[in-house]
Design a protein around this motif. Structure first.
Motif, PDB file in Angstrom:
ATOM      1  N   LEU A   1       0.814  -1.210   0.000  1.00 15.12           N
ATOM      2  CA  LEU A   1       0.000   0.000   0.000  1.00 15.12           C
ATOM      3  C   LEU A   1       0.850   1.263   0.000  1.00 15.12           C
ATOM      4  O   LEU A   1       0.320   2.371  -0.042  1.00 15.12           O
TER       5      LEU A   1
ATOM      6  N   LEU B   1     -10.173   0.145   7.733  1.00 14.50           N
ATOM      7  CA  LEU B   1      -8.796   0.276   8.190  1.00 14.50           C
ATOM      8  C   LEU B   1      -8.656   1.408   9.203  1.00 14.50           C
ATOM      9  O   LEU B   1      -9.440   2.361   9.209  1.00 14.50           O
TER      10      LEU B   1
ATOM     11  N   ASP C   1      -0.625   1.896  11.077  1.00 12.92           N
ATOM     12  CA  ASP C   1      -1.136   2.195   9.743  1.00 12.92           C
ATOM     13  C   ASP C   1      -1.706   0.954   9.061  1.00 12.92           C
ATOM     14  O   ASP C   1      -1.118  -0.126   9.118  1.00 12.92           O
ATOM     15  N   TYR C   2      -2.852   1.122   8.386  1.00 13.16           N
ATOM     16  CA  TYR C   2      -3.463   0.123   7.503  1.00 13.16           C
ATOM     17  C   TYR C   2      -3.921  -1.156   8.230  1.00 13.16           C
ATOM     18  O   TYR C   2      -3.999  -2.214   7.617  1.00 13.16           O
TER      19      TYR C   2
END
Length: 581
Positions: free
Chosen positions: A73, A248, A445-446
């Protein structure tokens, strides 16, 4: 003579970078900063996947081996490039030195190339390149390993595109150049690309308005856009798949007004100052010149100067960012820092100043050399002092590991290392995993969660509790033959126990727990997304994998084939033109 001229210029460029990086080299002390742990974890992941020929969609070697999707990503192709450099250099310290040299030379050369396209002399172009390479837009990578600096380094490549658009002419070669130049920025950071593309709009509108072949121009621009998308599919498709199929953890929301650029409010108190004095001088100079000499400028000079200054101004406190955030609250987590926009305008501002000065005072080469030599020297001296100050700070035995990594104590799990000075040994060992696995900096993150909430301190606290402080209680084994990972642990009680396992699961994640498939829609998750499993007494194992879609495989193939084909064609057109001109 030509060889000697370019050799001298390259040596000067190399010397300027060497001076900037010299405090790190001479003290054998590396810097990591606010984004360093996150970015180096991604690079370590890529290096291990290359080393073991285990190309997984999941991050299997990094981020506490929690089964997260990060690399796919965030700049996947370029991260593999840096993974190769890490494997070649062998230690994190050597990698840091090499990567810093590469970044600053690329930034310098790309701005030099743009300056030459704008008809500046070799000497002035080189000096402008040095100023850009020493600007805060680029040096963020020294102090905090900010990935955006790499995207910024390639921004000058858009200047020739602005010239093509302004003239309303796109040939086969310039179509390919346009696609490759925009795509390389996309490969580093999509957000930077989204913010910089409006820079080209005024030049296209002008070129379209005056073009005698409007349909041909539109066709060629469409082809360039299509090729750019094809080149960028390896970045776009993973984001579409993961973002649309999962909830997310959102990026951290920031106060936009507090993150605005201070380029018009420079305060230089000491070497640690965040002020970019030279860029502030250029910004004020640009504002004065654009109005003082307006009647003397041609249309391109006016457009280029105004567009550059618009980018500089928008990222500052002149814009009511708090009011904008109240109308568009998503900007606080999407844009985060308005000063990004000012940084994006940096190379265009640097190029606009000699353009404006020349139109007012004429092409006085000796004056230009003196002026830009002075600015280049000041730029290099100031940033070198700041690097040296940062090195001293890291070497101070009283500087905590959390402070050295640009965070606070509660966002870090460091079982054995308490100071950033003690952490330095990890940069010099051939065990690349030591740097990544000895300290856990919270970076959620994510991560897939059941309910999407605003990311705040509680999010970081939950990650620290369920992942950072828990993952070492499990044994992790990466299975190279099928790109999966096995977690094993022991339930010491005499009955089954519902245990939190430091692994996250996306829609396409495959989980095999004690030989049985775990259905994704029946997973019980913690607040931060880690899964609960009913562990039997004694030995338990969980195999974590990921099902890659045919759409992603096709997109990756198209992206790679398009890139290779366009580079071959561009090289052929370049060589062919030189042979028969």
């Amino acid at each position: 003579m030509l060889y000697k001229k370019y050799t001298k210029g390259f040596l000067i460029a190399l010397l300027s970078v060497l001076v900037i990086v010299s405090p790190i080299i001479l003290n054998s002390t590396a810097l990591l900063g606010v984004d360093g742990y996150f970015q180096y974890s991604r690079i370590y992941e890529a290096a291990m996947q290359i080393k073991n020929l285990n190309f997984s969609f999941l991050n299997l070697y990094s981020f506490q081996q929690s089964g997260r999707v990060v690399n796919q990503l965030y700049s996947p192709l370029m991260t593999y490039f840096f993974g190769v450099i890490l494997l070649i250099t062998g230690t994190w310290f050597k990698f840091q030195v090499v990567s810093l040299f590469l970044l600053h030379l690329i930034a310098l050369i790309s701005l030099y190339y743009a300056a030459k396209k704008m008809k500046f002399s070799n000497e002035v172009s080189l000096l402008l390149g040095i100023i850009f390479s020493a600007s805060s837009a680029i040096t963020g990578f020294i102090f905090g390993v900010t990935w955006r600096s790499w995207a910024f380094a390639f921004l000058p490549l858009l200047v020739p595109i602005a010239l093509y658009f302004y003239e309303g002419k796109l040939t086969k070669k310039t179509i390919i150049y346009t696609s490759l130049s925009i795509a390389i920025i996309a490969q580093f950071q999509i957000l930077t690309l989204v913010l910089v593309l409006p820079f080209l709009v005024p030049f296209f509108v002008r070129g379209y308005f005056f073009s005698k072949n409007k349909l041909i121009l539109l066709r060629n621009v469409f082809i360039a856009a299509l090729l750019t998308i094809m080149l960028s599919l390896n970045v776009i498709v993973p984001m579409i798949e993961v973002f649309t199929n999962n909830k997310l953890v959102s990026p951290v929301s920031m106060n936009l007004a507090h993150q605005a650029s201070l380029i018009f409010q420079p305060t230089y108190l000491n070497a640690n100052s965040g002020a970019d004095i030279v860029m502030s001088i250029l910004a004020f100079t640009g504002l004065i010149l654009i109005f003082a000499g307006w009647s003397r400028y041609d249309t391109f000079t006016k457009m280029f100067g105004i567009t550059a200054l618009v980018y500089i101004v928008i990222g500052t406190g002149f814009v009511p960012w708090n009011n904008i955030a109240s109308i568009f609250p998503g900007l606080s987590s999407f844009l985060q820092m308005p000063r990004r926009i000012t940084w994006i305008g940096t190379p265009f501002l640097i190029l606009s100043i000699p353009l404006l000065v020349t139109k007012i005072l004429g092409n006085r080469e000796s004056m230009n050399r003196f002026l830009y030599t002075a600015l280049a020297i000041v730029s290099v001296v100031l940033i070198t002092q700041k690097v040296n100050s940062s090195v001293d700070f890291v070497q101070n035995p009283k500087t905590s590991i959390a402070t050295g990594l640009g965070t606070i104590d509660k966002n870090l799990n460091s079982p054995t290392i308490k100071t950033i000075a003690a952490f330095q040994s990890k940069f010099h060992t051939g065990d690349l995993g030591a740097l990544i696995n000895s300290v856990d900096r919270t970076t959620p993150d994510y991560i897939p969660v059941n309910q999407k909430n605003e990311t705040n301190q509680k999010t970081y606290d939950e990650y620290l509790k369920y992942v950072s402080k828990n993952w070492r209680n499990f044994r992790h084994t990466v299975n190279h033959r099928d790109a999966t990972m096995t977690l094993t642990w022991v339930n010491k009680s005499n009955s089954s126990k519902n245990m939190n396992v430091p692994v996250v699961a996306y829609k396409n994640t495959e989980l095999l727990f004690n030989g049985k498939t775990v259905l994704n829609n029946r997973i019980n998750r913690s607040v931060i997304g880690t899964i609960y499993l009913s562990s039997k007494p004694g030995f338990n194992n969980l195999v974590v994998g990921y099902t890659v879609s045919w759409f992603y495989k096709s997109a990756l193939l198209v992206s790679l084939l398009t890139g290779v084909s366009l580079m071959i064609v561009y090289l052929y057109l370049t060589v062919n033109k030189r042979l028969f001109r």
